[in-house]
Design a protein around this motif. Sequence first.
Motif, mmCIF file in Angstrom:
data_model
loop_
_atom_site.group_PDB
_atom_site.id
_atom_site.type_symbol
_atom_site.label_atom_id
_atom_site.label_comp_id
_atom_site.label_asym_id
_atom_site.label_seq_id
_atom_site.Cartn_x
_atom_site.Cartn_y
_atom_site.Cartn_z
ATOM 1 N N VAL A 5 42.916 84.284 -27.715
ATOM 2 C CA VAL A 5 42.562 85.548 -27.623
ATOM 3 C C VAL A 5 43.919 86.145 -26.718
ATOM 4 N N GLU A 6 44.531 86.949 -27.607
ATOM 5 C CA GLU A 6 45.828 87.630 -26.966
ATOM 6 C C GLU A 6 45.484 88.872 -25.945
ATOM 7 N N SER A 7 46.573 89.052 -25.154
ATOM 8 C CA SER A 7 46.322 90.272 -24.158
ATOM 9 C C SER A 7 47.830 90.467 -23.632
ATOM 10 N N GLY A 8 48.046 91.554 -23.168
ATOM 11 C CA GLY A 8 49.178 91.992 -22.318
ATOM 12 C C GLY A 8 50.089 92.893 -23.138
ATOM 13 N N LEU A 20 53.065 88.537 -22.549
ATOM 14 C CA LEU A 20 51.867 88.577 -23.269
ATOM 15 C C LEU A 20 51.189 87.231 -22.987
ATOM 16 N N SER A 21 49.766 87.175 -22.967
ATOM 17 C CA SER A 21 48.884 85.957 -22.561
ATOM 18 C C SER A 21 48.252 85.595 -23.791
ATOM 19 N N CYS A 22 47.898 84.444 -23.954
ATOM 20 C CA CYS A 22 46.727 83.897 -25.087
ATOM 21 C C CYS A 22 45.821 82.649 -24.552
ATOM 22 N N ALA A 23 44.750 83.087 -24.227
ATOM 23 C CA ALA A 23 43.813 82.429 -23.726
ATOM 24 C C ALA A 23 43.130 81.580 -24.727
ATOM 25 N N ARG A 66 66.115 86.194 -24.158
ATOM 26 C CA ARG A 66 65.330 87.442 -23.590
ATOM 27 C C ARG A 66 63.861 87.033 -23.397
ATOM 28 N N PHE A 67 63.497 86.175 -24.413
ATOM 29 C CA PHE A 67 62.111 85.845 -24.276
ATOM 30 C C PHE A 67 61.853 84.359 -23.806
ATOM 31 N N THR A 68 60.606 84.313 -23.188
ATOM 32 C CA THR A 68 60.590 82.737 -22.500
ATOM 33 C C THR A 68 58.902 82.379 -22.779
ATOM 34 N N ILE A 69 58.765 81.608 -23.667
ATOM 35 C CA ILE A 69 57.420 80.895 -23.663
ATOM 36 C C ILE A 69 57.084 79.762 -22.620
ATOM 37 N N LEU A 78 48.423 80.473 -22.772
ATOM 38 C CA LEU A 78 49.792 80.555 -23.236
ATOM 39 C C LEU A 78 50.655 81.784 -22.969
ATOM 40 N N TYR A 79 51.921 81.829 -22.694
ATOM 41 C CA TYR A 79 52.476 83.086 -22.067
ATOM 42 C C TYR A 79 53.656 83.484 -23.019
ATOM 43 N N LEU A 80 54.019 84.595 -23.093
ATOM 44 C CA LEU A 80 55.199 85.021 -23.749
ATOM 45 C C LEU A 80 55.947 86.120 -22.793
ATOM 46 N N GLU A 81 57.086 85.666 -21.925
ATOM 47 C CA GLU A 81 57.543 86.669 -21.291
ATOM 48 C C GLU A 81 58.695 87.312 -21.926
ATOM 49 N N MET A 82 58.786 88.597 -22.094
ATOM 50 C CA MET A 82 59.818 89.261 -22.868
ATOM 51 C C MET A 82 60.508 90.262 -22.062
#
Length: 126
Positions: A5-8, A20-23, A66-69, A78-82
Amino acid sequence: QVQLVESGGGSVQAGGSLRLSCAVSGFTYVHYYMGWFRQAPGKEREGVASIGSGGRTTYADSVKGRFTISKDNAKNTLYLEMNSLKAEDTGMYYCAADDLRVKLRGSLDRSEYNHWGQGTQVTVSS
């Protein structure tokens, strides 16, 4: 049953940032890898970043620097920093996971994932 489930997602101006987050739930096999994909209107879904079960990462050239997983195993997230977002980063972002294969750095190939989330929209205005 595996659920992602993604959010953010949201709307930001060029140069801005989002996380972004992914539960993740339902995995019984610990050696799975995960990734983030995106799809812009009229384009194919493309791999953005991935992370292996041991934490090694791979990035698409377009987002390197630019992005970090990352992932928090304790929170099953799980995260994705953009950062430094550009208009061309606009699209629906999907979280994906695979528990059929073993890849130390994950994969940016969408055919190598067997579980997908529903997506979260990211819109970057210039």
